[in-house]
Write an enzyme that holds these catalytic residues in place. Structure first.
Site, PDB file in Angstrom:
ATOM      1  N   ASP A   1      48.728  60.800  56.460  1.00 60.00           N
ATOM      2  CA  ASP A   1      48.389  59.449  56.020  1.00 60.00           C
ATOM      3  C   ASP A   1      49.654  58.600  56.144  1.00 60.00           C
ATOM      4  O   ASP A   1      50.673  58.902  55.518  1.00 60.00           O
ATOM      5  CB  ASP A   1      47.912  59.495  54.553  1.00 60.00           C
ATOM      6  CG  ASP A   1      46.860  58.453  54.265  1.00 60.00           C
ATOM      7  OD1 ASP A   1      47.045  57.313  54.702  1.00 60.00           O
ATOM      8  OD2 ASP A   1      45.875  58.781  53.582  1.00 60.00           O
TER       9      ASP A   1
ATOM     10  N   ASP B   1      47.024  53.682  56.714  1.00 63.67           N
ATOM     11  CA  ASP B   1      46.589  52.992  55.495  1.00 63.67           C
ATOM     12  C   ASP B   1      46.689  51.467  55.657  1.00 63.67           C
ATOM     13  O   ASP B   1      47.747  50.954  56.042  1.00 63.67           O
ATOM     14  CB  ASP B   1      47.514  53.453  54.361  1.00 63.67           C
ATOM     15  CG  ASP B   1      47.061  52.974  52.999  1.00 63.67           C
ATOM     16  OD1 ASP B   1      46.013  53.449  52.530  1.00 63.67           O
ATOM     17  OD2 ASP B   1      47.761  52.140  52.398  1.00 63.67           O
TER      18      ASP B   1
ATOM     19  N   GLU C   1      42.779  52.157  58.917  1.00 66.74           N
ATOM     20  CA  GLU C   1      41.959  51.653  57.812  1.00 66.74           C
ATOM     21  C   GLU C   1      42.000  50.128  57.854  1.00 66.74           C
ATOM     22  O   GLU C   1      43.080  49.534  57.736  1.00 66.74           O
ATOM     23  CB  GLU C   1      42.503  52.161  56.476  1.00 66.74           C
ATOM     24  CG  GLU C   1      41.542  51.832  55.349  1.00 66.74           C
ATOM     25  CD  GLU C   1      42.178  51.822  53.964  1.00 66.74           C
ATOM     26  OE1 GLU C   1      41.446  51.963  52.982  1.00 66.74           O
ATOM     27  OE2 GLU C   1      43.415  51.660  53.872  1.00 66.74           O
TER      28      GLU C   1
ATOM     29  N   HIS D   1      38.332  58.999  49.369  1.00 70.21           N
ATOM     30  CA  HIS D   1      38.928  59.045  48.029  1.00 70.21           C
ATOM     31  C   HIS D   1      38.841  57.705  47.291  1.00 70.21           C
ATOM     32  O   HIS D   1      39.264  57.622  46.140  1.00 70.21           O
ATOM     33  CB  HIS D   1      40.389  59.482  48.157  1.00 70.21           C
ATOM     34  CG  HIS D   1      41.204  58.473  48.928  1.00 70.21           C
ATOM     35  ND1 HIS D   1      41.009  58.227  50.272  1.00 70.21           N
ATOM     36  CD2 HIS D   1      42.175  57.619  48.539  1.00 70.21           C
ATOM     37  CE1 HIS D   1      41.828  57.281  50.669  1.00 70.21           C
ATOM     38  NE2 HIS D   1      42.553  56.890  49.644  1.00 70.21           N
ATOM     39  N   ASP D   2      38.360  56.668  47.966  1.00 75.62           N
ATOM     40  CA  ASP D   2      38.252  55.344  47.328  1.00 75.62           C
ATOM     41  C   ASP D   2      36.817  54.989  46.976  1.00 75.62           C
ATOM     42  O   ASP D   2      36.555  53.872  46.517  1.00 75.62           O
ATOM     43  CB  ASP D   2      38.778  54.253  48.279  1.00 75.62           C
ATOM     44  CG  ASP D   2      40.270  54.355  48.521  1.00 75.62           C
ATOM     45  OD1 ASP D   2      40.984  54.860  47.635  1.00 75.62           O
ATOM     46  OD2 ASP D   2      40.718  53.925  49.604  1.00 75.62           O
TER      47      ASP D   2
HETATM   48  C1  NOJ Z   1      43.994  52.238  50.832  1.00 76.39           C
HETATM   49  C2  NOJ Z   1      43.969  53.608  50.254  1.00 76.39           C
HETATM   50  O1  NOJ Z   1      42.861  54.295  50.776  1.00 76.39           O
HETATM   51  C3  NOJ Z   1      43.928  53.454  48.762  1.00 76.39           C
HETATM   52  O2  NOJ Z   1      43.693  54.676  48.110  1.00 76.39           O
HETATM   53  C4  NOJ Z   1      45.235  52.833  48.326  1.00 76.39           C
HETATM   54  O3  NOJ Z   1      45.164  52.572  46.944  1.00 76.39           O
HETATM   55  C5  NOJ Z   1      45.521  51.527  49.064  1.00 76.39           C
HETATM   56  N1  NOJ Z   1      45.227  51.611  50.475  1.00 76.39           N
HETATM   57  C6  NOJ Z   1      46.953  51.148  48.923  1.00 76.39           C
HETATM   58  O4  NOJ Z   1      47.756  52.002  49.684  1.00 76.39           O
END
Ligand code: NOJ
Length: 562
Positions: A102, A204, A259, A331-332
């Site tokens: 990541d 990210d 992302e 995970h989000d």
């Molecule tokens: C996206 C990530 O998936 C998330 O978990 C994170 O809090 C934010 N970016 C900040 O890095």
């Protein structure tokens, strides 16, 4: 095919995402670790996934559980050592699994030495590595941008009387990508990890790295995070990505997934068309916003017709013009089966299989988030003190500030919170579900008697084995090509209960049918069933002209003419 994109090794791969903190604890400290991951590689291999996306394992004060890195060249001691990391790469390779790291480089931790130096004085050589601005004449923030985790995107440094930008928490200051020294330092980080033999990166919020030089005020749309029209998907970002490709990625045979919130399918093509030399694919979020209005922390009902419209647009617009990633969760996001299927006893397993079928038969690279393959569910939280995630705490305050009650805030978080996905992985029916012998960092869901990996692997009708079959199909001699490269066609777009689509390639046609309801339904489709490929029930569908579908039934049928 004219203008067809070149075939790449990752086109028929399936990615398994690991959130290290919650995956498997090998030393009893209550936190998952790298050795714990190594001990479970056989689980991932048995599933058939051949890439692991590892959420961050770098040194970090863990304000955002690792998405706040304080040293890109070190492993977080609670997760292990560099030797452990190297062993993981080697052990994964033995099983034909590549590791995606990541890459969190929109921001660092405020404890990263770069930021510590930058903050130390106005004339420090690293001052310009981050985004510092003078206050407005009235002392307020330089502009009206919001942050994802706090109301404002700016934090005042009392000593230097300047604000720094943080699109996430105030412990995650944004790097200044306009500074070539910063970009070169990040390129070095990529080389360092690629030389260790990793297979690529998940990048990210990489579409936020380009900040306009004039930092204009945002228009307040009451959606998204104010400012996004200035810092998401701009030309600078595309330039920086192409520079990363030229300086680093083009020298290796790797896969990247960016992302990218706030993207349209046109952005998707710009990022992922191979001729643009940017990234292999992106994560868009259109389908993840379908049941929520995040800005106001409000839940919306799921609408299958709208969902079909979104997925179909991405399938068609990127066909031979880019590459899709396919995901229901990470995970989000809350747990897939609780969110889009049913987590009640009767339908949990069947609906989890149906949801897996829908995404795994589409065009693109599928992602499986840890625990999805065993149908892990959301937890019912009763009090804000039980949540760990800083975003949950932010939304809680936001909801209270909007005049809603504490119970309404908890109800929203019970549906929305990122904590659901971060609950420890349930390996068996033992103490702490086999995750740790110590005290888990986040209390478990406690339904491991019904939901656990061991039971799933032992039951040949389980979600795990169904996912294994879905993954194997993508690589099979018979159906691999049509699943990977077939043209997509939506059927019955206005059917609010059933999602049906076809994939066709070189004379082969597959029909995929997914009942999204708890009702038995009858539907009519054209064509003849040549072969039943996969069914989440034991029955044998007869004729497409009058097809009975059981609750949450999913079918994959070969309906080729020949
Ligand atoms: C996206 C990530 O998936 C998330 O978990 C994170 O809090 C934010 N970016 C900040 O890095």
């Amino acid at each position: 095919m004219k203008g067809a994109i070149t075939k790449r090794w990752w086109h028929n791969c399936v990615v398994y995402q690991i959130y290290p903190r919650s995956f498997n604890d090998s030393n009893g400290d209550g936190l998952g670790d790298i050795q714990g991951i190594i001990n479970k590689l056989d689980h991932i291999q048995a599933l058939g996934a051949n890439i692991i996306w590892l959420s961050p394992v770098n040194q970090s004060p863990m304000d955002d559980n690792g998405y706040d890195i304080s040293d890109y060249y070190k492993i977080a001691p609670e997760y292990g050592t560099m030797d452990d990391m190297e062993l993981l790469i080697v052990e994964a390779k033995k099983r034909d699994i590549k590791i995606l790291m990541d890459l969190v480089v929109n921001h660092t931790s405020d404890e990263h030495p770069w930021f510590v130096e930058s903050k130390s004085s106005l004339d420090n050589p690293k001052r310009d590595w981050y985004i510092w601005k003078d206050p407005k004449p009235d002392g307020s923030e330089p502009n009206n941008w919001e942050s994802f985790f706090t109301p404002k995107a700016w934090e005042l440094d009392a000593a230097s009387k300047q604000y720094y930008l943080h699109l996430f928490s105030k412990k995650q200051p944004d790097l200044n990508w306009a500074n070539p020294e910063v970009r070169a330092a990040i390129h070095d980080v990529l080389h360092f990890w690629l030389k260790k033999g990793i297979g690529g990166f998940r990048m990210d919020v990489i579409n936020m790295i380009g900040k306009p030089s004039d930092f204009p005020d945002a228009t307040i749309f009451d959606e998204g995070v104010a400012g996004w029209e200035h810092w998401a998907n701009n030309l600078l970002c595309h330039q920086y990505l192409r520079e990363i490709d030229e300086k680093v990625l083009s020298h290796y045979d790797v896969m990247t997934v960016a992302e990218t919130p706030f993207t349209t399918t046109l952005d998707g093509r710009y990022y992922s068309h191979p001729d643009r030399h940017e990234v292999s694919m992106i994560f868009h979020f259109e389908h993840m916003s379908i049941d929520r209005e995040e800005h106001n922390a409000v839940r919306k009902p799921f609408d299958l017709v709208e969902y079909k419209e979104i997925m179909t647009r991405w399938q068609n617009d990127l066909y031979q013009k880019g590459w899709n990633s396919l995901y229901w969760s990470n995970h989000d996001q809350p747990r897939t089966v609780s969110r889009f299927g049913s987590d009640c006893k009767e339908y949990r397993s069947i609906s989890a299989k149906m949801l897996g079928t829908l995404t795994h038969m589409m065009s693109g690279t599928p992602y499986v988030y840890q625990g999805e393959e065993i149908g892990m569910t959301n937890k019912i939280f009763t009090d804000i003190s039980q949540f760990n995630d800083l975003m949950a705490k932010f939304h809680y305050q936001k909801i209270l500030a909007s005049g809603r009650s504490a119970q309404q805030a908890i109800d929203f978080l019970n549906y929305f919170s990122r904590d659901h996905a971060r609950l420890p992985m349930q390996w068996d029916n033992g103490i702490n579900a086999g995750f740790t012998t110590g005290t888990p960092w986040l209390a478990l869901n406690n339904n491991q008697a019904v939901v656990n990996a061991q039971a799933e692997r032992e039951d040949e009708n389980s979600i795990f084995h169904y996912y294994r079959k879905l993954i194997a199909l993508r690589k099979s001699a018979l159906y691999g090509e049509v699943i990977t490269y077939g043209q997509y066609q939506l059927l019955d777009q206005d059917d609010a209960d059933v999602y049906a689509y076809q994939r066709s390639y070189n004379g082969k046609t597959l029909l995929i049918i997914c009942n999204f309801t708890q009702q038995s339904l009858t539907r009519h489709y054209n064509g003849e069933i040549k072969q039943l490929i996969l069914n989440n029930y034991q029955n044998n569908p007869r004729a497409l002209s009058s097809l009975s579908l059981a609750p949450y039934q999913a079918l994959i049928l070969d309906i080729s003419d020949k």
